[in-house]
Design an enzyme around this catalytic site. Structure first.
Site, mmCIF file in Angstrom:
data_model
loop_
_atom_site.group_PDB
_atom_site.id
_atom_site.type_symbol
_atom_site.label_atom_id
_atom_site.label_comp_id
_atom_site.label_asym_id
_atom_site.label_seq_id
_atom_site.Cartn_x
_atom_site.Cartn_y
_atom_site.Cartn_z
ATOM 1 N N TYR A 1 16.642 30.611 6.030
ATOM 2 C CA TYR A 1 15.504 31.379 6.551
ATOM 3 C C TYR A 1 15.546 31.463 8.078
ATOM 4 O O TYR A 1 15.786 30.462 8.753
ATOM 5 C CB TYR A 1 14.186 30.706 6.156
ATOM 6 C CG TYR A 1 13.905 30.730 4.681
ATOM 7 C CD1 TYR A 1 13.808 31.935 3.977
ATOM 8 C CD2 TYR A 1 13.702 29.541 3.979
ATOM 9 C CE1 TYR A 1 13.532 31.943 2.613
ATOM 10 C CE2 TYR A 1 13.419 29.541 2.619
ATOM 11 C CZ TYR A 1 13.340 30.748 1.948
ATOM 12 O OH TYR A 1 13.064 30.763 0.612
ATOM 13 N N LYS B 1 0.842 -1.211 0.000
ATOM 14 C CA LYS B 1 0.000 0.000 0.000
ATOM 15 C C LYS B 1 0.875 1.258 0.000
ATOM 16 O O LYS B 1 2.083 1.173 0.310
ATOM 17 C CB LYS B 1 -0.914 -0.016 1.225
ATOM 18 C CG LYS B 1 -0.179 0.013 2.551
ATOM 19 C CD LYS B 1 -1.124 -0.297 3.715
ATOM 20 C CE LYS B 1 -0.392 -0.261 5.035
ATOM 21 N NZ LYS B 1 -1.209 -0.775 6.139
ATOM 22 N N MET C 1 12.414 24.476 0.981
ATOM 23 C CA MET C 1 11.518 23.642 0.170
ATOM 24 C C MET C 1 12.281 22.703 -0.772
ATOM 25 O O MET C 1 11.928 21.531 -0.907
ATOM 26 C CB MET C 1 10.572 24.536 -0.626
ATOM 27 C CG MET C 1 9.446 23.782 -1.302
ATOM 28 S SD MET C 1 8.369 24.847 -2.264
ATOM 29 C CE MET C 1 7.476 25.721 -1.005
ATOM 30 N N ARG D 1 -10.304 -0.187 14.724
ATOM 31 C CA ARG D 1 -10.285 0.433 13.402
ATOM 32 C C ARG D 1 -11.276 -0.367 12.565
ATOM 33 O O ARG D 1 -12.375 -0.637 13.032
ATOM 34 C CB ARG D 1 -8.842 0.435 12.855
ATOM 35 C CG ARG D 1 -8.632 1.409 11.713
ATOM 36 C CD ARG D 1 -7.161 1.546 11.309
ATOM 37 N NE ARG D 1 -6.602 0.329 10.722
ATOM 38 C CZ ARG D 1 -5.381 0.227 10.219
ATOM 39 N NH1 ARG D 1 -4.575 1.268 10.210
ATOM 40 N NH2 ARG D 1 -4.940 -0.912 9.709
HETATM 41 C C1 LIG Z 1 -0.417 -1.800 6.780
HETATM 42 C C2 LIG Z 1 -0.993 -3.072 7.260
HETATM 43 C C3 LIG Z 1 -0.174 -4.194 7.468
HETATM 44 C C4 LIG Z 1 1.345 -4.143 7.385
HETATM 45 O O1 LIG Z 1 1.861 -3.587 8.571
HETATM 46 P P1 LIG Z 1 3.441 -3.562 8.866
HETATM 47 O O2 LIG Z 1 3.523 -3.182 10.292
HETATM 48 O O3 LIG Z 1 4.028 -2.512 7.980
HETATM 49 O O4 LIG Z 1 3.950 -4.919 8.567
HETATM 50 C C5 LIG Z 1 -0.787 -5.391 7.788
HETATM 51 N N1 LIG Z 1 -2.141 -5.485 7.927
HETATM 52 C C6 LIG Z 1 -2.945 -4.415 7.759
HETATM 53 C C7 LIG Z 1 -4.398 -4.568 7.939
HETATM 54 C C8 LIG Z 1 -2.400 -3.179 7.437
HETATM 55 O O5 LIG Z 1 -3.211 -2.115 7.306
#
Ligand SMILES: *Cc1c(COP(=O)(O)O)cnc(C)c1O
Length: 396
Positions: free
Chosen positions: A289, A61, A337, A160
């Site tokens: 800056y 992701k 920047m 969550r």
């Molecule tokens: C992002 C995520 C992971 C991976 O987590 P890491 O700590 O980076 O290994 C696994 N399961 C879910 C549901 C996630 O959102």
């Protein structure tokens, strides 16, 4: 330095650079290097650590935590990963468009029929967290005349995404009876697996097991199960089940110091930039800056072509060290920047165009996302994800 880089292939979303087949080009002021060998190494090491028959899902992701999702996914699959995890539908589509055929679990929520159409079209596998959502998915699929493999998420204490674990068995039965849906797995996510104190993780694990026992008691066939992120994969092999969902460790970082050394991981990302100007300024001169830094004596200052718009956090100003020719060099003045300044008084013959290592190996020194995260009071995940697409990704 320069000749070593000339063997690097450039991967950039700017097609002119791609077509030129350029190597890290002298024209690049800054870039992110991705070491495919390190990805493959990490996946193999992690697989070796897994319980028998447990598969590895590479979580890619957020553009593979900033590393470039396509290159990471391809390399991880070649090295033995068998699943991919993404957060959003466009992230899944990007992988499919690149020709990747491995199963892709969508970790984020989907609710609208339009989203479900896209998921079905691109053969992604959504996460379901409520009966209402399952009904919408089933109805949309029946209109499309398609079936879909779905994954049920239980909330065992992360608060969550997920249906409360106590309702898991009922939810499982409901979804089992809906047409057009096939349950591919049941899973949950841990909130504190990176803590040295396993108490909360164990409680979540126990809840997961209770929910699974109730699901088994329905007499319906039990789908695959998964629970572990990187931290749980490393620290508790009883969490492995049928899959583990590994993000951070794929990229060669440990979720916490106490988990180091359980498997040998290599950082995948290096961030480098070039020196664009060098000059000597007298004592008592303000730098950048706000004059947050005033020279105590004469100083040779190098300007570097990378800044906070590239993902170097401005809060690292005057706290950052970088690598040049194997030396640890302090950054001085506010990070701007597009540029930042270094005190290079210790390297009198430094040249414009030389390479600065912000993250990665330089001589004996390793500059890590963990160091940045510690300085900033955040986590390495956020540091990796912060590098912008203005920096070309260069894979080797
Ligand atoms: C992002 C995520 C992971 C991976 O987590 P890491 O700590 O980076 O290994 C696994 N399961 C879910 C549901 C996630 O959102």
């Amino acid at each position: 330095m320069l000749s070593q880089e000339s063997s690097l292939k450039l991967q950039s979303n700017r097609s002119s650079l791609q077509e030129s087949g350029a190597t890290v080009p002298l024209r690049e002021r800054a870039w992110v290097e991705i070491d495919r060998g390190a990805i493959a190494h990490n996946v193999r090491e992690l697989k070796h650590h897994l319980q028998q028959n447990c598969q590895l899902m590479a979580v890619v992701k957020a553009d593979a935590y900033g590393h470039g999702a396509i290159a990471v996914a391809e390399t991880a699959l070649e090295a033995g990963a068998s699943w991919l995890g993404v957060a959003t539908i466009p992230e899944g589509i990007q992988l499919r468009e690149a020709g990747i055929e491995a199963p892709i679990l969508l970790l984020g929520a989907v609710n609208s029929p339009e989203q479900i159409q896209a998921i079905a079209h691109w053969h992604l596998q959504p996460t379901l967290c409520s009966a209402k959502q399952a009904l919408i998915v089933s109805e949309t699929l029946s209109e499309l005349g398609k079936t879909l493999t779905v994954h049920l998420k239980l909330d065992t204490g992360m608060s969550r995404l997920g249906i409360p674990w106590q309702e898991g068995a009922e939810f499982f039965q409901q979804v089992s009876h809906l047409p057009h849906l096939q349950i591919g797995s049941i899973y949950s996510h841990l909130a504190t697996a990176d803590s040295p104190d396993p108490q909360i993780m164990n409680q979540q694990h126990q809840r997961f097991q209770e929910a699974i026992a109730q699901i088994k008691a329905t007499g319906l066939p039990l789908p695959k199960l998964h629970l572990a992120n990187s931290a749980a994969t490393l620290c508790d092999r009883s969490c492995h089940y049928d899959f583990v969902r590994v993000g951070l460790a794929t990229y060669g970082l440990y979720p916490a110091p106490h988990l180091q050394g359980l498997v040998s991981l290599k950082p995948v990302m290096q961030v480098r930039a070039r020196i664009t100007q060098i000059k000597t300024i007298p004592a008592g001169t303000g730098i950048s800056y706000g004059y947050q830094y005033i020279t105590a004596q004469e100083m040779t200052v190098a300007v570097v072509g990378i800044g906070y718009a590239d993902g170097v956090p401005r809060n690292l100003s005057n706290k950052l060290h970088v690598g040049i020719r194997g030396q640890r060099i302090p950054q001085v003045g506010a990070i701007t920047m597009d540029q930042l300044m270094l005190d290079v008084s210790s390297i009198p013959d430094l040249q414009v165009g030389e390479v600065v290592t912000l993250l990665g190996q330089d001589g004996q020194n390793q500059f890590t996302a963990d160091d940045w995260a510690d300085t900033l009071g955040t986590i390495s995940w956020e540091i990796l994800c912060s590098f912008k697409h203005r920096l070309p990704r260069v894979t080797r």
